[in-house]
Design an enzyme around this catalytic site. Structure first.
Site, PDB file in Angstrom:
ATOM      1  N   HIS A 213     -48.671 -43.577  24.603  1.00 37.18           N
ATOM      2  CA  HIS A 213     -47.757 -42.621  25.063  1.00 37.18           C
ATOM      3  C   HIS A 213     -48.154 -41.589  26.019  1.00 37.18           C
ATOM      4  O   HIS A 213     -47.477 -40.750  26.839  1.00 37.18           O
ATOM      5  CB  HIS A 213     -47.194 -42.105  23.779  1.00 37.18           C
ATOM      6  CG  HIS A 213     -46.128 -42.946  23.293  1.00 37.18           C
ATOM      7  ND1 HIS A 213     -46.707 -43.795  22.143  1.00 37.18           N
ATOM      8  CD2 HIS A 213     -44.892 -43.345  23.292  1.00 37.18           C
ATOM      9  CE1 HIS A 213     -45.751 -44.536  21.554  1.00 37.18           C
ATOM     10  NE2 HIS A 213     -44.900 -44.240  22.349  1.00 37.18           N
TER      11      HIS A 213
ATOM     12  N   GLU B  32     -46.681 -40.355  13.748  1.00 35.80           N
ATOM     13  CA  GLU B  32     -45.535 -41.290  14.340  1.00 35.80           C
ATOM     14  C   GLU B  32     -44.585 -41.267  13.003  1.00 35.80           C
ATOM     15  O   GLU B  32     -43.191 -41.137  13.564  1.00 35.80           O
ATOM     16  CB  GLU B  32     -46.296 -42.806  14.422  1.00 35.80           C
ATOM     17  CG  GLU B  32     -45.052 -43.548  15.130  1.00 35.80           C
ATOM     18  CD  GLU B  32     -45.709 -44.887  15.227  1.00 35.80           C
ATOM     19  OE1 GLU B  32     -44.917 -45.849  15.799  1.00 35.80           O
ATOM     20  OE2 GLU B  32     -46.675 -45.294  14.623  1.00 35.80           O
TER      21      GLU B  32
END
Length: 690
Positions: A240, A352
């Site tokens: 990411h 996450e």
């Protein structure tokens, strides 16, 4: 496993709304299922249906009757509801279904289970769970997974295109159908919407497939054998982070400022987004979001979602406190130290959060809950019975400008930790006796150190996702960014008295910010895009020229993996699973370099040769898969680099290095390059990846 068994599994995944007893595939294959496999509402006429559709088939696959395990948990999600891996309740249901598919004793049993489940389980969850199971079962390794856009094209192309495709399929025969052109700016043609300048990136099919496939290979819930992969949390951070570096560079190429972190959840979101997509499963449009829309507390009891903005801020503060103290409290009350070596992995699983989080009750799921709270901002208390927006789904989230604002915020939290580590010393960066004297990139017929971008048009086949339409290819023609192929050439010298092996690490980053100001060294390192990483042998006491083609990048998957026909591109050897299952995960080759601009966008290309003896991981050589490794790792192997992901740019530069040139050691080199964009559509060369 036989090739026919693999084909049978794939046939059960296509046209997800058609009943199991209808003929499958262009060859009209009939699945001869036991009578009780037909859903309850069709049981009164089940035998007649099986006889009727069986008579229309060209071949038959007998499906044996097996004991069906308890499906009560996966059946909680209705057939006509949207499915998302970001929703906790859906995670639980999908995790149970994956476990059921993984526990099937044989491929025949898995086929039988799939035949029973496909008309009962939510189609999106069925496809996801089957894909995860096929990708991870040892006996389905040679089954080439279909891409999400082949089975659910409505997630990737406008609803108007899907409607036209159905009309084309019913009017024209397969051989005479023409591809349906999709305009580049179909979501917002007005120039008043400046965010549309980078819609080609956000809405690119290959990029969205990468995001979907990464979460397929690295699910955050399910059997431990699937979730617990080497350096999984660190890879979540790094993949990411690279998306953000790439996106911010695209913004700079288009005269836009870098994405502003969504730090204050109570501040209206300036960017609006209207996706122009429908979902076939739920038979409704994806909700849009107007400009300057605010987030609210979620109180969707039916979805098991009661999340306040206060909760989100509390989770953020707990994560930041863990980074500040370098200590995490696990669910047993034991303190875990965030070490230099493993701290980023712990944080990735915690933020996450995956099922590997040390304490999900305390640290929550900051990343996933952010997706959910944004995805439901149009109907936070469920009064309108609206489903989530595109931010609520991994296949569509990257289309929305707010995705990058949210991930800029998440990336900044990781950066807090990375910036707390000691900078690399010259000794840690240097490779004694090895130096780089010259680096350059060349394109065929182009100027040295100048890369060229343009538009291409490529076709995707929607036929496997258009239920109840006549068979045969139904194509959508996509306009997308691409670049001329190029070659790296480096001149390296080894002054050691023996041959040495080095890891060549290639990055590039913009030179200037949105105001034309030269970026300082720490700003530039945050925008460093990994381009490639590979091994090279340097002979003793010699100067060597290293040549590497752009199509061999360790970051990307081949063009044909994005725009492919499943049957024509099917792997023929036993290593095929790696290429299409794990190696279906990777950055799309056509988006390897940023767009640049018409004037020529200035960037710096950085090359480093590090000492492989300090980089190596002692493990068997991987077979088959060699694509997309930097962002996706290796199947059933450790991540093939002992260094932290992003090395040498994952930490602040050492004190005294005020510019990138002052950061360099002899085994590094910096080369200014230019990326020039031509606003033309070029034909794509048909050469294959070497």
């Amino acid at each position: 496993m036989s090739e026919d068994n693999g084909k049978n599994l794939l046939l059960l995944m296509e046209r997800p709304l058609e009943p199991v007893f209808t003929p499958k595939g262009d060859e009209k294959v009939n699945f001869d299922v036991p009578l009780n496999y037909v859903v309850d509402e069709l049981q009164p006429q089940a035998q007649g249906l099986l006889n009727r559709f069986g008579g229309e088939s060209s071949s038959t696959v007998p499906v044996k009757k097996i004991a069906i395990p308890d499906l009560s948990i996966p059946l909680r999600l209705g057939r006509n509801e949207n499915f998302s891996v970001f929703l906790p309740a859906h995670q639980e249901m999908a995790g149970k279904l994956i476990e059921i598919f993984m526990n099937a004793r044989s491929v025949d049993d898995l086929t039988s289970l799939a035949a029973y489940c496909r008309d009962r389980i939510n189609p999106e969850m069925f496809f996801y769970a089957m894909s995860v199971a096929i990708a991870h079962r040892p006996d389905t390794g040679n089954v080439p997974l279909p891409s999400m856009n082949e089975i659910f094209p409505d997630r990737f192309v406008a609803s108007s295109v899907v409607s036209r495709a159905r009309g084309e399929a019913n009017i024209e025969t397969a051989g005479s159908r023409k591809p349906i052109d999709i305009p580049l700016d179909f979501t917002a043609a007005s120039e008043r919407e400046v965010e549309q300048r980078v819609a080609y990136f956000r809405e690119d099919i290959g990029i969205n497939l990468h995001h979907w496939h990464w979460h397929l290979v690295y699910p955050f819930n399910g059997p431990d054998v699937i979730v617990r992969k080497d350096r999984r949390g660190e890879l979540f951070y790094y993949m990411h982070h690279q998306i953000m570096a790439r996106y911010n560079t695209e913004r700079l190429c288009n005269g836009l400022a870098r994405a502003r972190p969504l730090t204050n959840l109570r501040e209206p979101i300036q960017e609006g987004y209207f996706p122009k997509l429908d979902t076939a499963v739920a038979a409704r449009s994806w909700p849009g979001r107007p400009r300057n829309f605010s987030l609210f507390d979620l109180n969707r009891v039916a979805d098991g979602l009661v999340v306040s903005l206060d909760d989100m801020e509390r989770l953020r503060d707990r994560v930041i406190e863990a980074i500040r103290t370098r200590r995490v409290r696990n669910s047993q009350g034991v303190t875990i130290t965030l070490t230099d070596e493993t701290g980023i992995d712990v944080l990735g699983n915690m933020i996450e959060a995956s099922s590997l989080s040390p304490n999900q009750d305390f640290y929550g799921s900051l990343h996933n809950r952010g997706h959910v709270i944004i995805g439901y901002c149009h109907d936070p208390d469920h009064r309108y019975l609206e489903p989530f927006g595109v931010m609520g789904d991994s296949t569509t989230a990257m289309r929305d400008p707010v995705f990058y604002r949210w991930h800029s915020f998440i990336d900044n939290i990781f950066t807090l930790y990375k910036d707390s580590l000691q900078p690399y010393t010259e000794q840690q960066l240097n490779f004694p006796g090895v130096s780089l004297a010259e680096i350059r990139v060349t394109t065929n017929g182009g100027n040295p150190n100048t890369l060229s971008c343009h538009w291409n048009k490529s076709d995707i086949d929607m036929s496997r996702g258009l239920d109840f339409a006549p068979r045969g290819a139904i194509l959508a023609r996509i306009q997308h960014l691409n670049h001329d192929e190029f070659t790296y050439q480096f001149v390296a010298t080894n002054k050691n008295n023996k041959d040495v092996v080095g890891t060549v690490r290639i990055f590039m980053a913009p030179k200037q910010d949105e105001n034309g100001r030269l970026l300082d060294v720490n700003e530039q390192r945050m925008l460093m895009i990994e381009m490639d990483k590979f091994l090279t042998t340097l002979p003793a006491l010699k100067t060597t020229t290293i040549i590497r083609g752009s199509k061999n990048s360790a970051v990307t998957i081949p063009f044909e993996s994005t725009f492919r026909n499943l049957e024509r591109s099917k792997p023929q050897d036993q290593g095929g699973s790696d290429r299409f299952n794990l190696c279906g995960c990777g950055w799309p080759q056509h988006m390897l370099i940023p767009k640049g601009n018409a004037q020529g966008f200035p960037m710096d290309m950085f090359v480093m040769i590090s000492n492989y003896q300090q980089d190596r991981i002692n493990q068997p050589n991987a077979s088959g898969c060699a694509a997309g490794v930097s962002y996706c790792g290796l199947r059933d192997r450790k991540y093939p680099d002992a260094r932290p992901m992003g090395y040498p740019f994952d930490r602040k530069v050492r004190q005294g290095a005020r510019t990138m040139n002052e950061f360099l050691t002899p085994n590094m080199k910096l080369q200014p390059i230019t990326i020039r964009f031509s606003n033309i559509v070029k034909a794509r060369p048909t050469r294959k990846r070497q």
